[in-house]
Scaffold this motif. Sequence first.
Motif, PDB file in Angstrom:
ATOM      1  N   SER A  71       0.827  -1.210   0.000  1.00  0.00           N
ATOM      2  CA  SER A  71       0.000   0.000   0.000  1.00  0.00           C
ATOM      3  C   SER A  71       0.860   1.259   0.000  1.00  0.00           C
ATOM      4  O   SER A  71       0.362   2.340  -0.283  1.00  0.00           O
ATOM      5  CB  SER A  71      -0.919   0.006   1.223  1.00  0.00           C
ATOM      6  OG  SER A  71      -0.144  -0.046   2.422  1.00  0.00           O
ATOM      7  N   TYR A 120      -0.102   7.506  -7.300  1.00  0.00           N
ATOM      8  CA  TYR A 120      -0.573   6.124  -7.152  1.00  0.00           C
ATOM      9  C   TYR A 120       0.395   5.401  -6.207  1.00  0.00           C
ATOM     10  O   TYR A 120       1.291   4.683  -6.648  1.00  0.00           O
ATOM     11  CB  TYR A 120      -0.603   5.432  -8.513  1.00  0.00           C
ATOM     12  CG  TYR A 120      -1.403   6.172  -9.557  1.00  0.00           C
ATOM     13  CD1 TYR A 120      -2.774   5.989  -9.663  1.00  0.00           C
ATOM     14  CD2 TYR A 120      -0.780   7.069 -10.429  1.00  0.00           C
ATOM     15  CE1 TYR A 120      -3.519   6.668 -10.618  1.00  0.00           C
ATOM     16  CE2 TYR A 120      -1.515   7.759 -11.386  1.00  0.00           C
ATOM     17  CZ  TYR A 120      -2.879   7.546 -11.469  1.00  0.00           C
ATOM     18  OH  TYR A 120      -3.610   8.231 -12.418  1.00  0.00           O
ATOM     19  N   ILE A 142      -7.177  -8.895  -9.476  1.00  0.00           N
ATOM     20  CA  ILE A 142      -6.990  -7.438  -9.529  1.00  0.00           C
ATOM     21  C   ILE A 142      -8.093  -6.734  -8.753  1.00  0.00           C
ATOM     22  O   ILE A 142      -7.836  -5.812  -7.964  1.00  0.00           O
ATOM     23  CB  ILE A 142      -6.934  -6.940 -10.987  1.00  0.00           C
ATOM     24  CG1 ILE A 142      -5.619  -7.346 -11.653  1.00  0.00           C
ATOM     25  CG2 ILE A 142      -7.146  -5.428 -11.069  1.00  0.00           C
ATOM     26  CD1 ILE A 142      -4.386  -6.611 -11.177  1.00  0.00           C
ATOM     27  N   GLU A 143      -9.330  -7.144  -8.950  1.00  0.00           N
ATOM     28  CA  GLU A 143     -10.436  -6.494  -8.250  1.00  0.00           C
ATOM     29  C   GLU A 143     -10.325  -6.700  -6.743  1.00  0.00           C
ATOM     30  O   GLU A 143     -10.594  -5.780  -5.961  1.00  0.00           O
ATOM     31  CB  GLU A 143     -11.780  -6.988  -8.774  1.00  0.00           C
ATOM     32  CG  GLU A 143     -12.058  -6.575 -10.216  1.00  0.00           C
ATOM     33  CD  GLU A 143     -11.905  -5.083 -10.483  1.00  0.00           C
ATOM     34  OE1 GLU A 143     -12.236  -4.261  -9.603  1.00  0.00           O
ATOM     35  OE2 GLU A 143     -11.431  -4.731 -11.583  1.00  0.00           O
ATOM     36  N   CYS A 146      -7.519  -4.374  -5.502  1.00  0.00           N
ATOM     37  CA  CYS A 146      -7.960  -2.972  -5.500  1.00  0.00           C
ATOM     38  C   CYS A 146      -8.948  -2.714  -4.362  1.00  0.00           C
ATOM     39  O   CYS A 146      -8.898  -1.658  -3.719  1.00  0.00           O
ATOM     40  CB  CYS A 146      -8.547  -2.596  -6.852  1.00  0.00           C
ATOM     41  SG  CYS A 146      -7.288  -2.436  -8.150  1.00  0.00           S
ATOM     42  N   SER A 150      -8.289  -0.076  -1.456  1.00  0.00           N
ATOM     43  CA  SER A 150      -9.293   0.964  -1.254  1.00  0.00           C
ATOM     44  C   SER A 150      -9.777   0.966   0.198  1.00  0.00           C
ATOM     45  O   SER A 150      -9.911   2.027   0.822  1.00  0.00           O
ATOM     46  CB  SER A 150     -10.455   0.754  -2.213  1.00  0.00           C
ATOM     47  OG  SER A 150     -11.400   1.786  -2.078  1.00  0.00           O
ATOM     48  N   GLY A 156      -4.588   5.305  -5.042  1.00  0.00           N
ATOM     49  CA  GLY A 156      -4.304   4.776  -6.369  1.00  0.00           C
ATOM     50  C   GLY A 156      -3.215   3.720  -6.327  1.00  0.00           C
ATOM     51  O   GLY A 156      -2.431   3.641  -5.385  1.00  0.00           O
ATOM     52  N   VAL A 157      -3.169   2.909  -7.387  1.00  0.00           N
ATOM     53  CA  VAL A 157      -2.222   1.802  -7.471  1.00  0.00           C
ATOM     54  C   VAL A 157      -1.592   1.795  -8.857  1.00  0.00           C
ATOM     55  O   VAL A 157      -2.228   2.178  -9.838  1.00  0.00           O
ATOM     56  CB  VAL A 157      -2.930   0.464  -7.168  1.00  0.00           C
ATOM     57  CG1 VAL A 157      -4.057   0.192  -8.156  1.00  0.00           C
ATOM     58  CG2 VAL A 157      -1.949  -0.691  -7.120  1.00  0.00           C
ATOM     59  N   PHE A 177      -6.885  -0.093 -15.786  1.00  0.00           N
ATOM     60  CA  PHE A 177      -5.610   0.623 -15.683  1.00  0.00           C
ATOM     61  C   PHE A 177      -5.375   1.438 -16.944  1.00  0.00           C
ATOM     62  O   PHE A 177      -5.807   1.052 -18.025  1.00  0.00           O
ATOM     63  CB  PHE A 177      -4.450  -0.354 -15.486  1.00  0.00           C
ATOM     64  CG  PHE A 177      -4.356  -0.915 -14.094  1.00  0.00           C
ATOM     65  CD1 PHE A 177      -3.373  -0.482 -13.225  1.00  0.00           C
ATOM     66  CD2 PHE A 177      -5.249  -1.874 -13.645  1.00  0.00           C
ATOM     67  CE1 PHE A 177      -3.282  -0.993 -11.937  1.00  0.00           C
ATOM     68  CE2 PHE A 177      -5.182  -2.389 -12.372  1.00  0.00           C
ATOM     69  CZ  PHE A 177      -4.192  -1.951 -11.511  1.00  0.00           C
ATOM     70  N   ARG A 191      -4.179   2.940 -11.766  1.00  0.00           N
ATOM     71  CA  ARG A 191      -5.630   2.957 -11.585  1.00  0.00           C
ATOM     72  C   ARG A 191      -5.953   3.722 -10.303  1.00  0.00           C
ATOM     73  O   ARG A 191      -5.358   3.468  -9.259  1.00  0.00           O
ATOM     74  CB  ARG A 191      -6.145   1.516 -11.492  1.00  0.00           C
ATOM     75  CG  ARG A 191      -7.629   1.395 -11.218  1.00  0.00           C
ATOM     76  CD  ARG A 191      -8.053  -0.056 -11.328  1.00  0.00           C
ATOM     77  NE  ARG A 191      -9.309  -0.289 -10.652  1.00  0.00           N
ATOM     78  CZ  ARG A 191      -9.956  -1.441 -10.655  1.00  0.00           C
ATOM     79  NH1 ARG A 191      -9.458  -2.484 -11.304  1.00  0.00           N
ATOM     80  NH2 ARG A 191     -11.095  -1.574  -9.998  1.00  0.00           N
ATOM     81  N   LEU A 193      -8.311   4.583  -7.134  1.00  0.00           N
ATOM     82  CA  LEU A 193      -9.159   3.747  -6.291  1.00  0.00           C
ATOM     83  C   LEU A 193     -10.229   4.610  -5.624  1.00  0.00           C
ATOM     84  O   LEU A 193      -9.956   5.746  -5.252  1.00  0.00           O
ATOM     85  CB  LEU A 193      -8.320   3.043  -5.239  1.00  0.00           C
ATOM     86  CG  LEU A 193      -7.234   2.111  -5.802  1.00  0.00           C
ATOM     87  CD1 LEU A 193      -6.365   1.582  -4.698  1.00  0.00           C
ATOM     88  CD2 LEU A 193      -7.856   0.971  -6.595  1.00  0.00           C
TER      89      LEU A 193
END
Length: 194
Positions: A71, A120, A142-143, A146, A150, A156-157, A177, A191, A193
Amino acid sequence: MSIRAAVEADRDRIARICLLTGRRGGDATGVFGDDTALADVYATPYLEGPGGFCLVWDVDGEPHGYVLGTSDTVAFQRWFVEDWWTRVGPRHLGRSADDVGLHDAAADPARMLGPAVDEYPAHLHIDLLPDQQGQGAGRRLIEAACAHLSDAGVAGVHLVAERANEGAQAFYPRVGFEAVAEDDGSVTWARRLP
């Protein structure tokens, strides 16, 4: 098939997945003089470092892929160079030009501090064994990552993918992304968040 948090017993399997996907998504066995070095740069430190996390794609009780990251890239990079690599790096002998390049990159205090890190602050690595690719596992990982970031309040990442890894270059835009920086060898994807 499910997603779960990695446990210590997954460490060797995570390292093995990193090796089997470490050459532009393909098998990197034998590319480096020491097949464990790649994981000690790109996978196993996330099981210990600041802000680190790892979610695995579990098939019948065994990881067949993962998404891992931190993070806080800035804190993680500092810890990686000052603590992790000083302990782990000496185990890996430089036997080839590829080894030396990997080791030099790992020791670079600015390696993870690319142009996207301020906006990010988190970053990810994702790897799936070939038998799990193309089935939606990557999107689900990925979801999940994220959502995890979040929930931790991260804005952001980002991640970096080799330009030559055509599968990765096609995948990241499909999971939200956008390319934010690039050079001859790689593209930085990011991306925001919620």
